[in-house]
Write a protein that holds these residues in place. Structure first.
Motif, PDB file in Angstrom:
ATOM      1  N   VAL A 163     -25.437 -16.050 142.427  1.00 17.40           N
ATOM      2  CA  VAL A 163     -26.629 -15.223 142.600  1.00 17.40           C
ATOM      3  C   VAL A 163     -26.394 -14.214 143.712  1.00 17.40           C
ATOM      4  CG1 VAL A 163     -29.066 -15.224 143.229  1.00 17.40           C
ATOM      5  CG2 VAL A 163     -28.158 -17.024 141.755  1.00 17.40           C
ATOM      6  N   LYS A 164     -26.587 -12.948 143.359  1.00 16.89           N
ATOM      7  CA  LYS A 164     -26.437 -11.879 144.352  1.00 16.89           C
ATOM      8  C   LYS A 164     -27.758 -11.564 145.047  1.00 16.89           C
ATOM      9  CE  LYS A 164     -24.849  -7.103 144.830  1.00 16.89           C
ATOM     10  NZ  LYS A 164     -24.311  -5.955 144.077  1.00 16.89           N
ATOM     11  N   ASP A 165     -28.843 -11.523 144.260  1.00 16.44           N
ATOM     12  CA  ASP A 165     -30.118 -11.119 144.841  1.00 16.44           C
ATOM     13  C   ASP A 165     -31.273 -11.649 144.006  1.00 16.44           C
ATOM     14  OD1 ASP A 165     -31.817  -9.902 146.630  1.00 16.44           O
ATOM     15  OD2 ASP A 165     -31.474  -7.870 145.920  1.00 16.44           O
ATOM     16  N   VAL A 166     -32.424 -11.728 144.643  1.00 12.90           N
ATOM     17  CA  VAL A 166     -33.681 -12.076 143.984  1.00 12.90           C
ATOM     18  C   VAL A 166     -34.696 -11.037 144.422  1.00 12.90           C
ATOM     19  CG1 VAL A 166     -35.445 -13.827 143.652  1.00 12.90           C
ATOM     20  CG2 VAL A 166     -33.110 -14.518 144.174  1.00 12.90           C
ATOM     21  N   LYS A 167     -35.371 -10.430 143.453  1.00 13.63           N
ATOM     22  CA  LYS A 167     -36.363  -9.403 143.776  1.00 13.63           C
ATOM     23  C   LYS A 167     -37.664  -9.701 143.055  1.00 13.63           C
ATOM     24  CE  LYS A 167     -32.944  -5.764 144.394  1.00 13.63           C
ATOM     25  NZ  LYS A 167     -32.438  -4.488 143.909  1.00 13.63           N
ATOM     26  N   ILE A 168     -38.753  -9.353 143.712  1.00 13.04           N
ATOM     27  CA  ILE A 168     -40.047  -9.418 143.029  1.00 13.04           C
ATOM     28  C   ILE A 168     -40.597  -7.991 142.941  1.00 13.04           C
ATOM     29  CG2 ILE A 168     -40.670 -11.788 143.534  1.00 13.04           C
ATOM     30  CD1 ILE A 168     -42.247 -10.886 145.896  1.00 13.04           C
ATOM     31  N   GLU A 169     -41.192  -7.729 141.790  1.00 12.91           N
ATOM     32  CA  GLU A 169     -41.715  -6.397 141.523  1.00 12.91           C
ATOM     33  C   GLU A 169     -43.136  -6.503 141.007  1.00 12.91           C
ATOM     34  OE1 GLU A 169     -39.122  -4.827 138.547  1.00 12.91           O
ATOM     35  OE2 GLU A 169     -37.337  -4.984 139.816  1.00 12.91           O
ATOM     36  N   LEU A 170     -43.929  -5.511 141.350  1.00  8.72           N
ATOM     37  CA  LEU A 170     -45.278  -5.394 140.831  1.00  8.72           C
ATOM     38  C   LEU A 170     -45.199  -4.953 139.375  1.00  8.72           C
ATOM     39  CD1 LEU A 170     -48.269  -5.530 141.669  1.00  8.72           C
ATOM     40  CD2 LEU A 170     -48.108  -3.111 142.223  1.00  8.72           C
TER      41      LEU A 170
END
Length: 168
Positions: free
Chosen positions: A155-162
């Protein structure tokens, strides 16, 4: 005329009665679960119908007013030897409208920047039933279960988006 029941006949009748009661209770439980799922699904679809989503003019004009700050990523192994990534953040309504619904999507990216898992979260109305007025903040949590073939090191990254909003 009537002969007294034997001990074996009585035991057989008791077992049969218990079996019928257990099967009836199990059937009632299955029916109750089915009714709850159908009711929940119909409520969920009616809730979701009133959201404005990415691409809609109303969403695009307001999305910059909804800010996600103080993001923290936590990793939890589960009993299936899989990984659950949890993003905690603060959601702030910096606009002039009251929010009655917020839809977020959490995305997990692998080392090649490809989305390998995602999950949708509705902090309003699910975690917080009251609307979020202008100027207010709330803590949010988005959980994403990663497939078994993906390890934490992948896993490189985790993002949350609207992803969607609902206004009062």
């Amino acid at each position: 005329m009537f002969e007294p029941e034997t001990e074996t006949e009585r035991e057989t009748e008791q077992r049969r009665s218990r079996l019928i009661m257990v099967l009836g209770a199990a059937g009632a439980l299955v029916l109750a679960i089915a009714v709850m799922l159908v009711t929940r699904q119909s409520m969920r679809s009616s809730e979701l119908d009133r959201f404005v989503r990415a691409g809609a003019a109303e969403f695009e004009s307001y999305k910059d007013q909804v800010v996600l700050d103080d993001q923290e990523i936590l990793v939890y192994p589960n009993l299936l030897e899989m990984v659950q990534l949890v993003v905690r953040a603060r959601l702030t309504n910096r606009g002039q409208r009251t929010l009655t619904g917020v839809e977020l999507i959490g995305k997990v990216y692998d080392l090649q920047d490809k989305v390998v898992a995602q999950a949708v979260s509705f902090p309003i109305p699910r975690a917080r039933t009251q609307p979020l007025p202008p100027g207010d903040s709330m803590k949010i949590i988005v959980r994403v279960d990663v497939p078994a073939k993906i390890k934490e090191a992948d896993v490189k990254d985790v993002k949350i988006e609207l992803q969607g909003l609902r206004f009062q």
